[in-house]
Scaffold this motif. Structure first.
Motif, PDB file in Angstrom:
ATOM      1  N   GLU A 123       0.842  -1.208   0.000  1.00 49.63           N
ATOM      2  CA  GLU A 123       0.000   0.000   0.000  1.00 49.63           C
ATOM      3  C   GLU A 123       0.875   1.257   0.000  1.00 49.63           C
ATOM      4  O   GLU A 123       0.599   2.227  -0.692  1.00 49.63           O
ATOM      5  CB  GLU A 123      -0.904  -0.036   1.239  1.00 49.63           C
ATOM      6  CG  GLU A 123      -2.073   0.902   1.215  1.00 49.63           C
ATOM      7  CD  GLU A 123      -3.035   0.659   0.057  1.00 49.63           C
ATOM      8  OE1 GLU A 123      -3.344   1.651  -0.631  1.00 49.63           O
ATOM      9  OE2 GLU A 123      -3.457  -0.485  -0.172  1.00 49.63           O
ATOM     10  N   PHE A 124       1.953   1.199   0.778  1.00 47.43           N
ATOM     11  CA  PHE A 124       2.887   2.330   0.851  1.00 47.43           C
ATOM     12  C   PHE A 124       3.445   2.632  -0.551  1.00 47.43           C
ATOM     13  O   PHE A 124       3.470   3.769  -0.994  1.00 47.43           O
ATOM     14  CB  PHE A 124       4.019   1.977   1.820  1.00 47.43           C
ATOM     15  CG  PHE A 124       4.934   3.122   2.168  1.00 47.43           C
ATOM     16  CD1 PHE A 124       4.806   3.780   3.381  1.00 47.43           C
ATOM     17  CD2 PHE A 124       5.935   3.530   1.295  1.00 47.43           C
ATOM     18  CE1 PHE A 124       5.657   4.831   3.717  1.00 47.43           C
ATOM     19  CE2 PHE A 124       6.787   4.583   1.615  1.00 47.43           C
ATOM     20  CZ  PHE A 124       6.648   5.232   2.830  1.00 47.43           C
ATOM     21  N   LEU A 157      10.028  -2.353   4.552  1.00 54.29           N
ATOM     22  CA  LEU A 157      10.197  -1.233   3.619  1.00 54.29           C
ATOM     23  C   LEU A 157      11.679  -1.004   3.311  1.00 54.29           C
ATOM     24  O   LEU A 157      12.038  -0.627   2.195  1.00 54.29           O
ATOM     25  CB  LEU A 157       9.600   0.049   4.208  1.00 54.29           C
ATOM     26  CG  LEU A 157       8.077   0.208   4.155  1.00 54.29           C
ATOM     27  CD1 LEU A 157       7.658   1.495   4.869  1.00 54.29           C
ATOM     28  CD2 LEU A 157       7.563   0.219   2.709  1.00 54.29           C
ATOM     29  N   LEU A 172       0.188  10.298   4.147  1.00 53.13           N
ATOM     30  CA  LEU A 172      -0.020   9.026   4.839  1.00 53.13           C
ATOM     31  C   LEU A 172       0.335   9.160   6.321  1.00 53.13           C
ATOM     32  O   LEU A 172       1.419   9.643   6.658  1.00 53.13           O
ATOM     33  CB  LEU A 172       0.860   7.929   4.199  1.00 53.13           C
ATOM     34  CG  LEU A 172       0.803   6.553   4.850  1.00 53.13           C
ATOM     35  CD1 LEU A 172      -0.609   5.955   4.792  1.00 53.13           C
ATOM     36  CD2 LEU A 172       1.802   5.604   4.181  1.00 53.13           C
ATOM     37  N   VAL A 200       4.907  11.608   5.316  1.00 48.73           N
ATOM     38  CA  VAL A 200       4.474  10.463   6.115  1.00 48.73           C
ATOM     39  C   VAL A 200       4.633  10.788   7.596  1.00 48.73           C
ATOM     40  O   VAL A 200       5.663  11.335   8.005  1.00 48.73           O
ATOM     41  CB  VAL A 200       5.342   9.218   5.811  1.00 48.73           C
ATOM     42  CG1 VAL A 200       4.894   8.029   6.652  1.00 48.73           C
ATOM     43  CG2 VAL A 200       5.275   8.855   4.339  1.00 48.73           C
ATOM     44  N   LEU A 218       0.696   6.652   9.588  1.00 50.41           N
ATOM     45  CA  LEU A 218       0.719   5.265  10.078  1.00 50.41           C
ATOM     46  C   LEU A 218       0.382   5.277  11.560  1.00 50.41           C
ATOM     47  O   LEU A 218       0.858   6.134  12.299  1.00 50.41           O
ATOM     48  CB  LEU A 218       2.116   4.669   9.874  1.00 50.41           C
ATOM     49  CG  LEU A 218       2.590   4.622   8.421  1.00 50.41           C
ATOM     50  CD1 LEU A 218       4.043   4.180   8.346  1.00 50.41           C
ATOM     51  CD2 LEU A 218       1.709   3.689   7.597  1.00 50.41           C
TER      52      LEU A 218
END
Ligand code: 6PG
Length: 235
Positions: free
Chosen positions: A22-23, A46, A128, A31, A130
């Motif tokens: 998704e990232f 990642l 984004l 982010v 997290l």
């Protein structure tokens, strides 16, 4: 806000894989990172991906413990070790919370200035965010019952957290709820009951994790089977 997207995956490793895909798909330029063990698995994965333009991403932290950057408890230290030391991310793109400041409130104000220096005036809109969730429903350093949950002006605050016997430094709901994408990562059976309340009780408005509802953005939940075992949708 559109309905949350919920993905139930076998385990933390599968959460990390789905979140990493998704990232890459989102290719965020800004982010906000989370602390905790579940996000850590994503960071480690990642770090092995070749298909990410690391120099194009500005990194922030949604929250930090009130400790120096080399402390065992530091979210920054964890993220550095799991991800940032292993990829070509320029130092100037790494915006850590200066939690070594003995005054946590000053550290929060400084971080708010840091946000403005990158995003300009107003409330930042992260590509984004997290997030993790604690067993009692905390997310970032927004704990149940905290006054920080009522903050509607400051972007960053420094609440005293009784449970942790310490100050924390955390972005506030207006920032999280202004994001384009929010992705929770939650694993473990000790979180199942709370997760059910957060995701299936529409009246639930006291748990911090349930208060994350991006007004004009996407909300994703990557959860493992154990955390999701009480959800109607997974029975
Ligand atoms: C922190 C986090 C916190 C975390 C949850 C879940 O600073 O601790 O930002 O909100 O994400 O506590 O952590 P786990 O994934 O380790 O359970």
């Amino acid at each position: 806000m559109s309905a949350p997207e919920i993905r139930v995956l076998p385990d933390i490793a599968a959460i990390a894989h789905a979140a990493a895909d998704e990232f890459v798909r989102l290719a965020p330029r800004t982010v906000a990172l989370a602390g905790g063990s579940t996000p850590r698995a994503l960071y480690e994965l990642l770090a092995t991906r070749q298909d990410i333009a690391w120099d194009a991403i500005q990194f922030f932290w949604g929250d930090e413990r009130h400790v120096p950057p080399d402390d065992h408890d530091s979210n920054y230290r964890m993220t550095r070790e799991a991800l940032l030391d292993r990829v070509p991310a320029p130092e100037s793109n790494i915006h850590r919370i200066r939690a070594e400041n003995p005054n946590a409130a000053v550290a929060a104000m400084e971080y708010e200035s840091e946000l403005h220096s990158v995003f300009g005036d107003g409330v930042p809109r992260f590509d984004l965010v997290l997030m993790g969730m604690g067993p009692e429903g905390h997310t970032a350093s927004l704990f149940p019952g905290s006054e920080a949950l009522r903050e509607n002006h400051a972007l960053v605050v420094a609440p005293w957290v009784d449970k942790m016997h310490s100050y924390r430094i955390t972005m506030t709901l207006p920032v999280f709820n202004n994001a384009s994408n929010v992705m929770f990562m939650v694993a473990g059976m000790e979180k199942a009951q709370t997760l059910k309340l957060v995701l299936e009780e529409s009246q639930e408005d006291s748990l911090p994790a349930a208060m994350i509802r991006p007004a004009n953005g996407r909300l994703m939940w990557m959860i493992d089977r154990e955390a999701g075992r009480l959800l109607r949708s997974t029975l």
